[in-house]
Design a protein around this motif. Structure first.
Motif, PDB file in Angstrom:
ATOM      1  N   UNK A 258       0.668  -1.115  -0.004  1.00  0.00           N
ATOM      2  CA  UNK A 258       0.010  -0.110   0.201  1.00  0.00           C
ATOM      3  C   UNK A 258       0.787   1.303   0.016  1.00  0.00           C
ATOM      4  N   UNK A 259       0.303   2.406  -0.671  1.00  0.00           N
ATOM      5  CA  UNK A 259       1.010   3.519  -0.644  1.00  0.00           C
ATOM      6  C   UNK A 259       0.284   4.662  -0.439  1.00  0.00           C
ATOM      7  N   UNK A 260       0.929   5.961   0.007  1.00  0.00           N
ATOM      8  CA  UNK A 260       0.086   7.285  -0.071  1.00  0.00           C
ATOM      9  C   UNK A 260       0.848   8.017  -0.987  1.00  0.00           C
ATOM     10  N   UNK A 261       0.215   9.197  -1.398  1.00  0.00           N
ATOM     11  CA  UNK A 261       0.657  10.140  -2.077  1.00  0.00           C
ATOM     12  C   UNK A 261       1.600  11.117  -1.519  1.00  0.00           C
ATOM     13  N   UNK A 262       2.905  10.907  -2.172  1.00  0.00           N
ATOM     14  CA  UNK A 262       3.722  12.113  -1.611  1.00  0.00           C
ATOM     15  C   UNK A 262       4.151  13.040  -2.744  1.00  0.00           C
ATOM     16  N   UNK A 263       5.328  13.656  -2.455  1.00  0.00           N
ATOM     17  CA  UNK A 263       5.813  14.746  -3.544  1.00  0.00           C
ATOM     18  C   UNK A 263       6.369  14.256  -4.944  1.00  0.00           C
ATOM     19  N   UNK A 264       6.603  13.005  -5.043  1.00  0.00           N
ATOM     20  CA  UNK A 264       6.998  12.513  -6.152  1.00  0.00           C
ATOM     21  C   UNK A 264       6.132  11.184  -6.541  1.00  0.00           C
ATOM     22  N   UNK A 265       4.844  11.222  -6.197  1.00  0.00           N
ATOM     23  CA  UNK A 265       3.836  10.230  -6.440  1.00  0.00           C
ATOM     24  C   UNK A 265       3.822   9.480  -5.258  1.00  0.00           C
ATOM     25  N   UNK A 266       3.100   8.028  -5.747  1.00  0.00           N
ATOM     26  CA  UNK A 266       2.888   6.926  -4.711  1.00  0.00           C
ATOM     27  C   UNK A 266       4.298   6.746  -3.962  1.00  0.00           C
ATOM     28  N   UNK A 267       3.934   6.831  -2.458  1.00  0.00           N
ATOM     29  CA  UNK A 267       5.087   6.352  -1.729  1.00  0.00           C
ATOM     30  C   UNK A 267       4.799   4.960  -0.806  1.00  0.00           C
ATOM     31  N   UNK A 268       5.545   4.067  -0.507  1.00  0.00           N
ATOM     32  CA  UNK A 268       5.124   2.990   0.374  1.00  0.00           C
ATOM     33  C   UNK A 268       4.976   3.413   1.622  1.00  0.00           C
ATOM     34  N   UNK A 269       4.086   2.664   2.202  1.00  0.00           N
ATOM     35  CA  UNK A 269       3.754   3.062   3.638  1.00  0.00           C
ATOM     36  C   UNK A 269       4.640   1.801   4.342  1.00  0.00           C
TER      37      UNK A 269
ATOM     38  N   UNK B  50       3.931  -4.960   1.748  1.00  0.00           N
ATOM     39  CA  UNK B  50       3.600  -6.270   1.178  1.00  0.00           C
ATOM     40  C   UNK B  50       2.348  -6.830   1.885  1.00  0.00           C
ATOM     41  N   UNK B  51       1.527  -6.115   2.411  1.00  0.00           N
ATOM     42  CA  UNK B  51       0.365  -6.271   3.151  1.00  0.00           C
ATOM     43  C   UNK B  51      -0.793  -6.419   2.064  1.00  0.00           C
ATOM     44  N   UNK B  52      -0.529  -5.968   0.730  1.00  0.00           N
ATOM     45  CA  UNK B  52      -1.731  -6.076  -0.247  1.00  0.00           C
ATOM     46  C   UNK B  52      -2.742  -4.953  -0.227  1.00  0.00           C
ATOM     47  N   UNK B  53      -3.879  -5.152  -0.865  1.00  0.00           N
ATOM     48  CA  UNK B  53      -5.033  -4.355  -1.080  1.00  0.00           C
ATOM     49  C   UNK B  53      -5.737  -4.054   0.262  1.00  0.00           C
ATOM     50  N   UNK B  54      -5.548  -2.721   1.109  1.00  0.00           N
ATOM     51  CA  UNK B  54      -6.069  -2.690   2.442  1.00  0.00           C
ATOM     52  C   UNK B  54      -7.576  -2.814   2.352  1.00  0.00           C
ATOM     53  N   UNK B  55      -7.758  -3.403   3.241  1.00  0.00           N
ATOM     54  CA  UNK B  55      -9.448  -3.837   3.321  1.00  0.00           C
ATOM     55  C   UNK B  55     -10.189  -2.681   3.705  1.00  0.00           C
ATOM     56  N   UNK B  56      -9.702  -1.824   4.614  1.00  0.00           N
ATOM     57  CA  UNK B  56     -10.538  -0.688   4.724  1.00  0.00           C
ATOM     58  C   UNK B  56     -10.566   0.526   3.646  1.00  0.00           C
ATOM     59  N   UNK B  57      -9.960  -0.021   2.396  1.00  0.00           N
ATOM     60  CA  UNK B  57     -10.017   1.109   1.432  1.00  0.00           C
ATOM     61  C   UNK B  57     -11.520   0.893   0.626  1.00  0.00           C
ATOM     62  N   UNK B  58     -12.045   2.026   0.285  1.00  0.00           N
ATOM     63  CA  UNK B  58     -13.311   2.044  -0.235  1.00  0.00           C
ATOM     64  C   UNK B  58     -13.393   1.577  -1.621  1.00  0.00           C
ATOM     65  N   UNK B  59     -14.434   0.503  -1.773  1.00  0.00           N
ATOM     66  CA  UNK B  59     -14.436  -0.029  -3.354  1.00  0.00           C
ATOM     67  C   UNK B  59     -14.947   1.128  -3.975  1.00  0.00           C
TER      68      UNK B  59
END
Length: 199
Positions: free
Chosen positions: A64-75, A80-89
């Motif tokens: 999973x990633x968050x948006x940073x200054x240079x685009x998506x940045x790994x959290x 390596x935990x995959x698609x976050x289950x709390x993400x809105x479909x």
């Protein structure tokens, strides 16, 4: 004088073989070579697995990633935990998908395409990830594209590029598996894929 010289020469010739033999050294045995262990240490195996996970692009979809200054940045804590289950479909409603073009969630852990909606799996050693998988299951998933490594399981969906990993050597699969078993376990139940008609 000649007689003395003659006797000296005769004595020298007679004793010369004995002299040569006494100067010869007994052959010595070659030093015993102790074979060093060529087996890599567990740390080396894990380090090799980490390297392979990096160059094979596993983080691109499975972290999973968050948006940073240079685009998506790994959290880091979700690595390596995959698609976050709390993400809105997201409801994908696009003519492009029907034409064969894929679309991705912003952090790349989910994708939509003609196959439906698919989500990157949890590769951490938590029981919601690969914590209960055997190495054989992991190898089957990675090199044969079988979901959860089950022989009769469905095939993994795009964008998982398992076909490109089909030729991995057993020692490389072992190294990747060992590395994944060594990382921080993250509890995350990844949702099941969504069929195209239910997108």
């Amino acid at each position: 004088m000649k007689a003395k010289s003659y006797l000296f020469n005769v004595a020298l010739i007679a004793f010369l073989p004995l002299l040569i033999l006494s100067c010869k050294k007994e052959p010595t045995a070659a030093p015993e070579v102790v074979a060093e262990s060529l087996e890599p240490s567990e740390e080396d195996v894990i380090a090799h697995g980490e390297y392979l996970v990096g160059i094979m692009g596993c983080h691109d979809c499975h972290s999973p990633k968050k948006m940073g200054e240079r685009g998506p940045e790994m959290i880091p804590e979700l690595m390596l935990s995959g698609f976050p289950s709390d993400t809105q479909m997201v409801k994908f409603d696009s003519e492009l998908i029907k034409q064969g073009f894929p679309m991705f969630y912003p952090d790349l852990t989910g994708a939509a395409g003609p196959w439906g909606l698919s989500f990157a799996g949890n590769l951490t050693p938590h029981e919601t990830g690969i914590g209960n998988w055997t190495e054989e299951q992991f190898k089957r998933a990675l090199t044969q594209g079988k979901s959860k490594g089950l022989e009769n399981g469905r095939m993994l969906l795009p964008p998982m590029p398992w076909q490109g990993f089909a030729g991995l050597k057993d020692e490389d699969v072992h190294a990747i598996y060992s590395y994944l078993k060594s990382i921080n376990p993250v509890e995350n139940v990844v949702p099941a894929p969504v069929s195209p008609e239910n997108m």
